[in-house]
Motif scaffolding. Structure first.
Motif, PDB file in Angstrom:
ATOM      1  N   THR A 182     -30.829  82.368  42.343  1.00 35.98           N
ATOM      2  CA  THR A 182     -29.496  81.802  42.172  1.00 35.98           C
ATOM      3  C   THR A 182     -28.791  82.428  40.973  1.00 35.98           C
ATOM      4  N   GLY A 183     -29.547  82.638  39.880  1.00 36.58           N
ATOM      5  CA  GLY A 183     -28.964  83.294  38.723  1.00 36.58           C
ATOM      6  C   GLY A 183     -28.535  84.716  39.035  1.00 36.58           C
ATOM      7  N   TRP A 209     -20.460  77.956  39.475  1.00 39.63           N
ATOM      8  CA  TRP A 209     -21.122  76.845  40.177  1.00 39.63           C
ATOM      9  C   TRP A 209     -22.554  77.198  40.559  1.00 39.63           C
ATOM     10  N   PHE A 210     -22.828  78.467  40.800  1.00 42.70           N
ATOM     11  CA  PHE A 210     -24.204  78.851  41.139  1.00 42.70           C
ATOM     12  C   PHE A 210     -25.125  78.728  39.930  1.00 42.70           C
ATOM     13  N   ALA A 254     -37.782  82.746  34.299  1.00 41.32           N
ATOM     14  CA  ALA A 254     -36.660  82.369  35.152  1.00 41.32           C
ATOM     15  C   ALA A 254     -35.472  81.912  34.316  1.00 41.32           C
ATOM     16  N   ASP A 255     -35.750  81.177  33.248  1.00 43.57           N
ATOM     17  CA  ASP A 255     -34.670  80.671  32.393  1.00 43.57           C
ATOM     18  C   ASP A 255     -33.892  81.806  31.740  1.00 43.57           C
ATOM     19  N   ILE A 256     -34.582  82.853  31.310  1.00 45.34           N
ATOM     20  CA  ILE A 256     -33.873  83.936  30.633  1.00 45.34           C
ATOM     21  C   ILE A 256     -32.976  84.688  31.617  1.00 45.34           C
ATOM     22  N   VAL A 257     -33.340  84.699  32.900  1.00 43.98           N
ATOM     23  CA  VAL A 257     -32.487  85.333  33.905  1.00 43.98           C
ATOM     24  C   VAL A 257     -31.310  84.427  34.266  1.00 43.98           C
ATOM     25  N   ALA A 258     -31.633  83.185  34.662  1.00 48.17           N
ATOM     26  CA  ALA A 258     -30.604  82.278  35.182  1.00 48.17           C
ATOM     27  C   ALA A 258     -29.686  81.738  34.100  1.00 48.17           C
ATOM     28  N   ALA A 318     -27.479  85.767  33.292  1.00 46.39           N
ATOM     29  CA  ALA A 318     -26.377  85.443  34.209  1.00 46.39           C
ATOM     30  C   ALA A 318     -25.123  84.961  33.475  1.00 46.39           C
ATOM     31  N   PRO A 319     -25.195  83.934  32.620  1.00 43.95           N
ATOM     32  CA  PRO A 319     -23.961  83.508  31.933  1.00 43.95           C
ATOM     33  C   PRO A 319     -23.413  84.558  30.969  1.00 43.95           C
TER      34      PRO A 319
END
Length: 242
Positions: free
Chosen positions: A24-25, A42-43, A75-79, A83-84
């Motif tokens: 999703t990220g 929103w994603f 996963a957190d570092i990607v999403a 991403a942001p």
């Protein structure tokens, strides 16, 4: 009586949600590349939902593992890091050259520092607080800033303020400011009725004004930690003087 260990296939369920958060990220990044910023923002919210589900599923199925913890951090570092930060750069930072690159990179770097510190200190801190702003919260604040800016085109002249705002979020992530963790509420000492009233009022406000309501809650969460830290610092200084 000792419980039987879960079957190996059960370990796939929480890691599936973690993988979904990464996907999703990344999809938010691809949407940002095509300048579909509202959908991309929103994603990142959707990634937050998947991130919340993986830990809960792991606890429900008794499949928590060291691999799952490390996978979740990646996963957190990607999403919530890449991403942001990429959306921020494409949305406003690209127009400011190296300043936009530095601010976006700083968000990722300090987010990674925040995650690394959490992983090595999580067993040594209070069970009901986060030390520093959680990286998912910082990511959601970037998404909300984009959504608010798109919701009110008259505010386009103030979009540049998103860059110093991102720097503040990055600094809060690596700060020692304590933020409440709603995952670990102690119901023995918690005022449940007050919390219920607050949740109902907040939910109704978000139903009427979704973006504005979530933005107000996010800003309130940010200021809560800062004001709380300032209060205790002032009280400490007054105690020294006394």
């Amino acid at each position: 009586m000792r419980k039987d260990p879960p079957p190996p296939i059960a370990y796939l369920f929480p890691n599936f949600f973690t993988a979904a958060s990464i996907f999703t990220g990344f999809y938010a990044i691809s949407l940002g590349y095509h300048h579909e910023f509202i959908t991309a923002a929103w994603f990142i919210f959707l990634a937050l939902i998947f991130d919340g589900l993986d830990g809960r599923v792991a606890r429900m199925t008794n499949t928590a593992s060291h691999f799952g913890v490390e996978f979740d951090s990646l996963a957190d570092i990607v999403a919530f890091g890449v991403a942001p930060a990429f959306l921020l750069y494409l949305y406003i930072g690209e127009g400011y050259g190296r300043i936009g690159i530095v601010v976006s990179a700083l968000f990722i770097i300090f987010g990674a520092v925040r995650l690394a510190r959490f992983n090595v200190t999580t067993s040594h801190i209070e069970p009901n607080v986060f030390i520093g702003l959680p990286i998912p919260t910082a990511a959601i604040m970037i998404s909300l800033a984009i959504l608010v800016s798109e919701q009110y085109p008259s505010m386009s002249q103030y979009k540049v303020l998103m860059l110093p705002f991102a720097v503040i979020l990055a600094l809060l992530m690596v700060s020692n400011i304590r933020y409440p963790s709603f995952k670990k509420i102690n119901f023995n000492t918690f005022h449940f009725m007050r919390f219920l009233v607050l949740v109902i009022v907040s939910a109704l406000g978000i139903f009427i004004y979704p973006i504005e309501g979530m933005a107000l809650l996010g800003v309130g969460y940010l200021f809560y930690g800062v004001l709380r830290a300032g209060y205790y610092l002032l009280r400490r200084l007054m105690g020294y003087r006394g």
